[in-house]
Design a protein around this motif. Structure first.
Motif, PDB file in Angstrom:
ATOM      1  N   ASN A  78      -8.450   9.372   0.196  1.00  0.00           N
ATOM      2  CA  ASN A  78      -7.760   8.485  -0.723  1.00  0.00           C
ATOM      3  C   ASN A  78      -6.314   8.932  -0.876  1.00  0.00           C
ATOM      4  O   ASN A  78      -6.041  10.075  -1.240  1.00  0.00           O
ATOM      5  N   ALA A  80      -4.130   7.940  -2.985  1.00  0.00           N
ATOM      6  CA  ALA A  80      -3.582   7.929  -4.336  1.00  0.00           C
ATOM      7  C   ALA A  80      -4.033   9.134  -5.159  1.00  0.00           C
ATOM      8  O   ALA A  80      -3.474   9.385  -6.214  1.00  0.00           O
ATOM      9  N   THR A  81      -5.025   9.860  -4.683  1.00  0.00           N
ATOM     10  CA  THR A  81      -5.588  10.934  -5.503  1.00  0.00           C
ATOM     11  C   THR A  81      -5.019  12.289  -5.098  1.00  0.00           C
ATOM     12  O   THR A  81      -4.973  12.624  -3.918  1.00  0.00           O
ATOM     13  N   ASN A  95      -3.736  10.182 -10.419  1.00  0.00           N
ATOM     14  CA  ASN A  95      -3.650   8.970  -9.626  1.00  0.00           C
ATOM     15  C   ASN A  95      -2.171   8.670  -9.411  1.00  0.00           C
ATOM     16  O   ASN A  95      -1.417   8.478 -10.357  1.00  0.00           O
ATOM     17  N   LEU A  96      -1.768   8.632  -8.157  1.00  0.00           N
ATOM     18  CA  LEU A  96      -0.333   8.500  -7.878  1.00  0.00           C
ATOM     19  C   LEU A  96       0.175   7.093  -8.109  1.00  0.00           C
ATOM     20  O   LEU A  96       1.324   6.899  -8.471  1.00  0.00           O
ATOM     21  N   THR A  97      -0.676   6.093  -7.851  1.00  0.00           N
ATOM     22  CA  THR A  97      -0.188   4.724  -8.027  1.00  0.00           C
ATOM     23  C   THR A  97       0.052   4.428  -9.505  1.00  0.00           C
ATOM     24  O   THR A  97       1.023   3.781  -9.872  1.00  0.00           O
ATOM     25  N   GLN A  98      -0.874   4.932 -10.337  1.00  0.00           N
ATOM     26  CA  GLN A  98      -0.670   4.727 -11.773  1.00  0.00           C
ATOM     27  C   GLN A  98       0.177   5.829 -12.402  1.00  0.00           C
ATOM     28  O   GLN A  98       0.620   5.727 -13.540  1.00  0.00           O
ATOM     29  N   ARG A  99       0.343   6.871 -11.659  1.00  0.00           N
ATOM     30  CA  ARG A  99       1.142   8.023 -12.096  1.00  0.00           C
ATOM     31  C   ARG A  99       0.603   8.613 -13.401  1.00  0.00           C
ATOM     32  O   ARG A  99       1.348   8.861 -14.339  1.00  0.00           O
ATOM     33  N   THR A 334       2.129  13.925   1.777  1.00  0.00           N
ATOM     34  CA  THR A 334       0.956  13.040   1.676  1.00  0.00           C
ATOM     35  C   THR A 334       0.505  12.595   3.060  1.00  0.00           C
ATOM     36  O   THR A 334       1.281  12.585   4.010  1.00  0.00           O
TER      37      THR A 334
ATOM     38  N   GLY B 727      -0.020   2.710   4.263  1.00  0.00           N
ATOM     39  CA  GLY B 727      -1.324   2.768   3.623  1.00  0.00           C
ATOM     40  C   GLY B 727      -2.440   3.338   4.474  1.00  0.00           C
ATOM     41  O   GLY B 727      -3.590   3.294   4.075  1.00  0.00           O
TER      42      GLY B 727
END
Lengths: 445, 772
Positions: A78, A80-81, A95-99, A334, B727
């Motif tokens: 994942n 984002a994690t 969570n990177l997208t939600q920061r 990342t 992505g």
């Protein structure tokens, strides 16, 4: 007889839809488009300037830890994690997208020394100052359940680092020796030592997964073979190596972050000479991580900055710093090779773009073409003095700037002394040692 | 032990030295005697120690003066003896007793065996293990070399490397785990089941299956091939028909029509035999055609064309004939067929008659022509035969000429052939004309008579042209300068007929070349009157021309020689002067010098440099600007120059620049072209991957923008080196990605199968830790 005449075929000039671009017939006769070199030079200059204008690499800062961030880990499945462990024994999952932080665990007493995820992404391991290795589930506990590890292994000595095998249920920990553990057992299946010292980090080779590399505080880097359960070779450097990182695209090369402000890229088959010495930091390099493309790596330093180096260049192409960022302890690239994360002393995790001026999000085809063209132009004219000057210019904090000046003077003095020494001694009596070899003390078989 | 002892003795020695030093510095104390006594003993010890420093004698047994504990009970002591205990010593006392023979033997056998070597120590063993393991690993890793090299040099790398399979599950898998719940879904399912729409694996309806089974692959192939062939044939026929339709020849169409009629008749015959009813229908058709003809005025000589022909018919045979043809056709078509109404029984008897009647006139036109009274056809036939006869002749006629020409040099051939063809054509035309004019023309006679006749008929133009051609030919022969006598003789017959013409105009106009040649002749030889006869002139001129060319060559050569002398002989002259100055020198030396001087005679370095500098100075001087406009205020034109006054007036003198930096430096040229303002923008050092400056310049000079390149080229030129999919997680390279086989055994299993060393070591570790 055919009569030649002007013909206007609507296919050639009528758009199919309103959204299509107007077709512009072009004449490529070079006499109609003169001054190609000066024009491209100007375009390259503009592209370079724009790159500097749009260079805004800092994306976000994740705050929440109540002590310095001591370790970082990526989720293997994942993007984002991200997991982080702090000096107060706290582990956080972000969570990177939600920061934001999605989970907090008080994992250890004292430091969290190391953290690593399992290759499947279902669980992760932590080691701490309390001589334990703990395995945790990636998902949080259900409602009413308590937050507790899946397994806890009580060790005899303090573990200082941990890394998981890339394919199998095996992990390696380091402390006084390198231990290879089967996940199912409470005792290591294999321990490897070479001399007695505290080993600060251990890393599995991502390509040839049975290889390990470790670095110890007696200035050496030791390579191990897990299958044959034996160390392979040891190289002793001038100063202590803090961490190493294997190149994920080249099975035999790794980079070591050293206390002497440099990074060394080695081919593990020829340890007596590093392939490249990367020098730009002005203080000890604490961590290094490769881009998943294997073309670049990022390094974190005690000088409160992180730098991005191309693998085959000795100078860094980029330096990131902010006013509030203190000594950077951990850095990670990342796994989509777009971002860089760094954890530092002042309890924050920062997210950066890997390419400072890159536009985020979906690009239209024209934007993409323009970007590619500008990139090529910058590459083509990179040696021209004005363009080079602009492309290389970075604003640096005063401390780093003055350090650089100081070290330049020191280096020059050293060089001059060396030259004088050679000049005034019997020819051939003073060997000329290359910069690459200078830092290698010995290779032990 | 020995080391310890040594250290002790050395310590003692140093003490002794201190003691020795002391008396010199201080006064002796009262206890001198004791010290002396001690000193003696110490001295003894020192001597011993020193002697023991020497390695060999170190172990010498001290003299035994008192009872010692070290004496062993076996009365054999090896200590201090400095010798090894040998087996023979042990055996000495046994010598006498014979009962111990077996023991002796055994001992002897033992003596012959070698001692086992000491096992290596642990570090050594581990080191060897490590080295072996490292070599093995290095070998494993070296398989990645080509991959790494390829990736490093790749123009473009696209990440992630592994090709991802699209994660779309087949519909049947999705359906198997799914049940219709809502009424709508159930309804749809029912519908599907009603249609026997398959839901499970082979997604084919029964109809589709049946159709699949109905035709095998081979059958289908054959059928397809057949269809293809039919289509091809059809297209051929179509093309043929189109082609034939386009043919304009009337004759051809006549023939075709005839053929068709014949064919129709045949078919009709057959039809009558096979299917009388159909034949009747056919007849009906013919009858209908007759009726139509009778109704129409088509062939009744009443049309516009027919009327015009009727006027012409008085004078023109052709027109008359055409009219007749028309009428005949009309008659033909309007003739009533007798057979049509007759019964079948009569058919047999009247067949021939019917045939005669049935056959339209057009069909046996030729026959009719052959014996009929049509005068036109007859005449044309005879004329044809005549033509054929005459056409044979002209072919015979040019043959000898052709032979002649072909026998002469190859150069002339193309022109000659052309000529022959032209002549042939003209001759044929003239013959045809003649035959047309006089129908009772005599058959082609001998070559000469024909020639003469042709000469008569041919127009003036033709004669002239022929003559010109002939001239051309002769000129060429001259140019080739191979005018051998036999050839000229052979040419005689061809030229004979033109003789009178040539005689009339002896001073014919020749080409420029010839005139020039003539002029030369006049220069080099005494003037010779040109003979009237062509061959004579030719034969004469050819030898005259021959010495001409070499002479010229000689002249040229002479010129060159003179120049050579001017340029090259000067050094040799110099070198000749050398020996006169130094006569005593060795000849060899002299020769060498001479050679060197000759070799470097050309390059005068200093002069070259001066010249170069002068040129540089000249080039750097600012130039005057001439603004005169020719033709302004005076006459202009080719060859006219504006007057000196004008030129002086409009010449702008350039201001003298600053003095050159190398003005006072005779040995230096300082290039003043370098512009510091541009230099700031230039690359000073050749960048790394380039090995030569022109490589770098070339890369800079090829533009990559879309202004100068086509869209495709632009895209190709600007491909980024690394492409990543947004992505997507980029995993480390795997052996499978690059086509290698990854090892089947897992690392873990290898460790577990390799338990020996690990377990022992592990046990040790455990023990150690437990002890701790």
């Amino acid at each position: 007889m055919k009569v030649k005449m002007l013909s206007w075929n609507p296919d050639n000039y009528v758009r199919e839809t309103k959204l299509d671009l107007q077709r512009v017939p072009r004449n490529y006769d070079p006499t109609l488009h003169p001054f190609e070199v000066p024009r491209e030079h100007v375009r390259a200059l503009n592209a370079t300037k724009l790159e500097r204008v749009f260079a805004k690499p800092f994306l976000a800062s994740l705050d929440g830890h109540r002590d310095g961030v001591n370790c970082l880990a990526k989720h293997p499945k994942n993007l984002a994690t991200v997991l982080s462990g702090a000096c107060n024994g706290e582990v956080r999952i972000w969570n990177l997208t939600q920061r934001n932080c999605i989970r907090t665990i008080q994992a250890h007493e004292g430091f969290v020394r190391g953290i690593c995820t399992r290759f499947c992404g279902n669980s992760f391991f932590t080691v701490g100052d309390d001589k334990t290795v703990k395995q945790w589930k990636m998902d949080g506990p259900g409602y009413g359940e308590e937050e507790e590890p899946l397994h806890t292994i009580l060790g005899k000595t303090v573990y200082t680092g941990i890394d998981h095998h890339w394919k199998e249920a095996v992990f390696a920990s380091c402390g006084q020796q390198v231990d290879i553990w089967d996940e199912q057992r409470t005792n290591p299946i294999c321990s490897m030592t070479w001399g007695f010292d505290s080993i600060s980090s251990v890393k599995f080779n991502p390509v040839e997964t049975f290889l390990l590399g470790s670095c110890a505080s007696d200035r050496n880097i030791v390579l191990y073979d897990m299958r044959q359960a034996t160390p392979l070779k040891k190289v002793i450097l001038d100063m202590r190596t803090n961490t190493i990182c294997w190149n994920p695209m080249e099975a035999f090369s790794f980079t070591a972050a050293n206390e002497d402000y440099n990074l060394y890229t080695f081919d593990m088959r020829a340890l007596d000479t590093p392939v490249m010495v990367h020098m730009d930091h002005v203080s000890a390099v604490l961590d290094v991580d490769y881009s998943p493309t294997g073309k670049e790596f990022v390094s974190a330093s005690f000088d409160k900055s992180i730098r991005i180096f191309p693998v085959d260049k000795s100078q860094s192409r980029e330096v990131y710093h902010t006013k509030r960022m203190q000594h950077v302890i951990r850095v990670k690239w990342t796994s989509n090779s777009k971002y860089i994360m760094c954890g530092s002393d002042e309890m924050n995790i920062r997210l950066w773009k890997a390419n400072a001026s890159e536009k985020l999000g979906v690009l239209t085809s024209r934007e993409k073409a323009a970007k590619d063209y500008n990139q090529k132009l910058k590459e083509k004219f990179q040696h021209y003095p004005h363009i080079k000057r602009i492309a290389r210019h970075r604003h640096l904090p005063k401390s780093i700037y003055s350090q650089i000046q100081e070290q330049r003077i020191m280096k020059e003095a050293r060089r001059r002394k060396e030259v004088n020494h050679i000049k005034h001694s019997k020819p051939g009596s003073v060997p000329i040692v290359s910069e690459k070899k200078k830092h290698i003390v010995a290779v032990v078989k | 032990m020995t080391a310890n002892r040594l250290a002790e003795s050395l310590l003692a020695l140093s003490q002794q030295e201190e003691l020795v030093d002391l008396p010199k510095d201080y006064l002796l104390s009262g206890s001198e005697d004791e010290g002396d006594n001690d000193g003696e003993r110490e001295h003894q010890k020192l001597l011993e120690a020193i002697s023991s420093l020497d390695g060999k004698n170190r172990r010498k047994l001290a003299e035994r003066s008192e009872a010692s504990l070290k004496v062993s009970e076996f009365n054999v002591s090896s200590e201090g003896s400095g010798e090894k205990l040998v087996l023979a010593d042990l055996l000495e006392p046994v010598k006498t007793s014979s009962s111990l023979a077996t023991v002796k033997k055994q001992l002897n056998r033992v003596k012959s065996k070698k001692t086992v070597e000491l096992p290596l120590n642990k570090e050594e063993i581990e080191r060897i293990h490590r080295e072996v393991a490292f070599n093995k690993t290095a070998k494993v890793l070296s398989k990645w070399d080509p991959v790494v090299l390829k990736n490093r040099q790749a123009e473009q790398l696209v990440f992630p490397l592994e090709k991802e399979e699209p994660a779309i599950a087949p519909i049947e898998h999705v359906l198997s785990g799914w049940k219709a719940r809502t009424p709508l879904e159930q309804e749809i399912f029912n519908l599907l089941h009603k249609n026997k729409q398959p839901v499970a694996d082979p997604l084919l309806t029964p109809v589709e299956k049946a159709s699949l089974q109905a035709m095998s692959l081979e059958e289908a192939k054959m059928r397809r091939a057949e269809l293809q062939r039919a289509r091809a044939l059809q297209s051929y026929y179509e093309a043929k028909a189109r082609r034939e339709k386009k043919i304009k020849s009337k004759k051809y169409h006549k023939v075709v029509k005839k053929g068709k009629a014949k064919k129709a008749l045949k078919e009709f015959e057959q039809l009558r035999k096979v299917n009388p009813a159909a034949a009747l229908e056919e007849l009906e058709k013919i009858e209908k055609a007759r009726m139509m003809e009778r109704m129409s005025l088509k062939h009744q000589n009443s049309g516009k064309w027919a009327k015009s022909k009727a006027i012409m018919a008085k004078y023109d045979l052709e027109a008359r004939q055409a009219m007749q043809e028309q009428l005949a056709k009309n008659k033909e078509l309007t003739q009533k067929l007798q057979v049509a109404s007759e019964s079948e029984e009569e058919e047999g008897g009247t067949e021939e008659k019917v045939e005669e009647l049935l056959v339209p006139d057009v069909v046996n036109e030729v026959q009719m022509n052959a014996d009929g009274p049509n005068p036109w056809m007859l005449r044309s036939c005879t004329s044809d035969t005549k033509e054929a006869a005459t056409q044979e002749d002209p072919e015979q006629l040019p043959e000898p000429e052709a032979h002649e020409v072909s026998e002469s040099e190859g150069e002339d051939r193309p022109v000659a052939e052309e000529e022959i063809l032209l002549r042939e054509f003209e001759e044929r035309r003239s013959l045809r004309k003649r035959s047309e004019l006089s129908q009772d023309a005599e058959p082609a006679g001998s070559q000469e008579t024909k020639d003469s006749s042709s000469q008569e008929v041919l127009s003036e133009l033709r004669v002239l042209s022929q003559k010109l051609k002939e001239n051309d030919q002769s000129r060429k022969q001259k140019a080739s300068s191979e005018g051998t006598i036999p050839q000229v003789q052979r040419e005689e017959p061809a030229t004979e007929e033109e003789e009178p013409l040539l005689l009339q105009r002896p001073e014919r106009v020749q080409t420029l070349e010839e005139l020039e040649e003539l002029g030369k002749e006049e220069c080099f030889q005494n003037k010779e009157l040109p003979r009237p006869v062509l061959e004579g002139q030719q034969s004469e001129r050819t030898p005259n021309n021959r010495p001409d060319a070499p002479k010229e060559k000689k002249k040229k050569e002479q010129m060159i020689d003179l120049q050579n002398l001017l340029t090259t002989q000067s050094p040799s002259v110099k070198s000749l002067a050398v020996p006169t100055i130094e006569e005593l020198e060795d000849e060899e030396e002299r020769n060498q010098r001479q050679m060197i001087k000759e070799a470097f005679a050309g390059d005068d370095v200093i002069r070259d440099f001066l010249k170069e500098k002068r040129e540089a100075v000249e080039a750097s001087k600012p130039k005057d600007v001439d603004l005169t406009l020719p033709g302004w205020g005076e006459w202009g034109g080719v060859g006219l120059k504006p007057s000196a006054k004008k030129r002086r007036r409009f010449l702008i003198k350039a201001p003298e620049g600053p003095p050159r930096k190398d003005k006072n430096l005779p040995n230096v040229i300082i290039n003043e072209k370098r512009n510091i303002h541009t230099a700031a923008h230039q690359v000073r050092v050749l960048p790394y991957p380039f090995t030569h400056h022109w490589q770098f310049e070339r890369t800079i000079q090829t533009p990559i923008g879309s202004t100068w390149n086509t869209q495709r080229a632009f895209q190709k030129l600007t491909t980024p080196k690394v492409v990543t999919k947004p992505g997507h997680i980029i995993n480390p390279i795997k052996a499978e990605d690059v086509g290698y086989r990854s090892s089947s055994r897992s690392d873990l299993s290898v460790i577990q199968r390799n338990p020996k060393r690990i377990t022992t070591r592990h046990k040790k570790q455990l023990k150690k830790s437990s002890v701790d």
